[in-house]
Design a protein around this motif. Sequence first.
Motif, mmCIF file in Angstrom:
data_model
loop_
_atom_site.group_PDB
_atom_site.id
_atom_site.type_symbol
_atom_site.label_atom_id
_atom_site.label_comp_id
_atom_site.label_asym_id
_atom_site.label_seq_id
_atom_site.Cartn_x
_atom_site.Cartn_y
_atom_site.Cartn_z
ATOM 1 N N THR A 225 43.989 42.007 61.473
ATOM 2 C CA THR A 225 42.765 41.702 60.745
ATOM 3 C C THR A 225 41.996 43.001 60.543
ATOM 4 N N ASP B 272 39.119 43.457 61.120
ATOM 5 C CA ASP B 272 38.197 43.641 62.239
ATOM 6 C C ASP B 272 38.723 44.677 63.225
ATOM 7 N N LEU C 27 33.316 44.945 55.739
ATOM 8 C CA LEU C 27 32.293 44.346 56.592
ATOM 9 C C LEU C 27 31.781 43.090 55.912
ATOM 10 N N ALA C 28 31.396 42.113 56.729
ATOM 11 C CA ALA C 28 30.835 40.886 56.163
ATOM 12 C C ALA C 28 29.476 41.201 55.550
ATOM 13 N N GLY C 29 29.030 40.361 54.649
ATOM 14 C CA GLY C 29 27.716 40.557 54.054
ATOM 15 C C GLY C 29 27.786 41.361 52.769
ATOM 16 N N LYS D 92 39.458 45.124 51.329
ATOM 17 C CA LYS D 92 39.279 43.673 51.420
ATOM 18 C C LYS D 92 39.150 43.238 52.876
ATOM 19 N N CYS D 93 38.299 42.249 53.117
ATOM 20 C CA CYS D 93 38.226 41.641 54.449
ATOM 21 C C CYS D 93 39.428 40.726 54.619
ATOM 22 N N LYS E 115 45.317 33.776 55.067
ATOM 23 C CA LYS E 115 44.248 34.594 54.481
ATOM 24 C C LYS E 115 44.623 35.018 53.074
#
Lengths: 152, 255
Positions: free
Chosen positions: A87, A89, A108-110, A150-151, B135
């Motif tokens: 991930t 993360d 990053l989220a947001g 991309k997340c 995902k």
Amino acid sequence: MNALVESDVRLRLADVPDPEIPVLSLVDLGLVRHVRITEGGTVEVGISPTYSGCPATSFIKSSVEAALRRGGYPAIRVVDVLAPPWTTDWITPEGRRKLREFGIAPPLAGPVSCPRCGSPDTVLLSEFGSTPCKALHRCTRCLEPFDRFKCL
Amino acid sequence: MSTRGDSGNHGAFVLRLADSNLVLAQRLGEWIGHAPALEEDLGLANTALDLLGQARLLLTYAGALEGRGRDEDALAYLREEGEYLNCALAEQPNGDFGDTLARQFLFDAWQLPLYERLASSRDPQLAAIAARGVKEARYHLRYSSGWVVRLGDGTAESHGRVQGSLERLWPYTAELFDADDIDRAMQVAGIGVDLGAVRVDWEQTVAAVLAEATLARPGDRPWHWYGKRGEHGEHLGHMLAQMQALQRAHPGARW
């Protein structure tokens, strides 16, 4: 002894660049799952593949082998570790900083901030960018287009 | 089919997943250099790459389960059309951009809930491949449903054409949810999933997206096509002929 070998291997892996984003090392990307020394003396490195469609996966494996061979390790095995899935993360804080400096917005989220001027006023241009790991955005303040990791 | 035994069923089950991805990836690859805009060229190519990457893992695994020494390349390049177990939806020709995105949407809306369930399969290898695929499938679905909405809720021309795409492709969706002996054996073994539950999720996604797109859900038709049993229309053979030409002409050729 094994602990020494392991830390030496990890140091060398920290110098192996990602083929698509060479400012990042495999360690920055959080790809190294384990380093083990088998009884026979083989150095085994577990690597998380990133996106299923990443064409760099096999290149990354051969880069690891080449780096360790240069380091004098005669027997090397690089294995895929599928679970748990990689991930974004796992990209290290250092990796995120390097991405931003390279002009790529880190995952990053947001709201997505422009990596050039820092403005949070940006728009998505395309869900898919120049490589499978990136999407294309544009800053509405400085008007520059930029890639975003991309997340995943 | 039940005479295959559990290991045969297991191999066929994995091969079906692999083949659907491989065939759809090849179809999407036909768009490279032809999509209406550069962003869409990238979008279709990247989706193809993800599907192909998943297919490679699944083919390798199917070859290992089969135990006859066939690797991913042998399975991709040296099987005849009747040995391919992809869903018929995947092999449908690209048509226009709307046909391709409608096909992709119907496929993604199935693959996402399928992978979500396979991620907790008792088969750890399949679970790992699916967990990563979830995902990616979610990303693909966002892209394809975005286009279905834009085309459906676009001009009268785009609306009419994409409604036509859905009507033509709809009959090929039936086999996605029609469990046969292999599907049932794998579900009982805890390897496969409940296709009825996948259908519930698929119907919800389809209903929501078609409503936003101002499109009508096509009616179910009595005829079904079972690509997953090796029954294919005229199109797959032509596609494989092109995909396999090099390995057929120069067996064992490498870069």
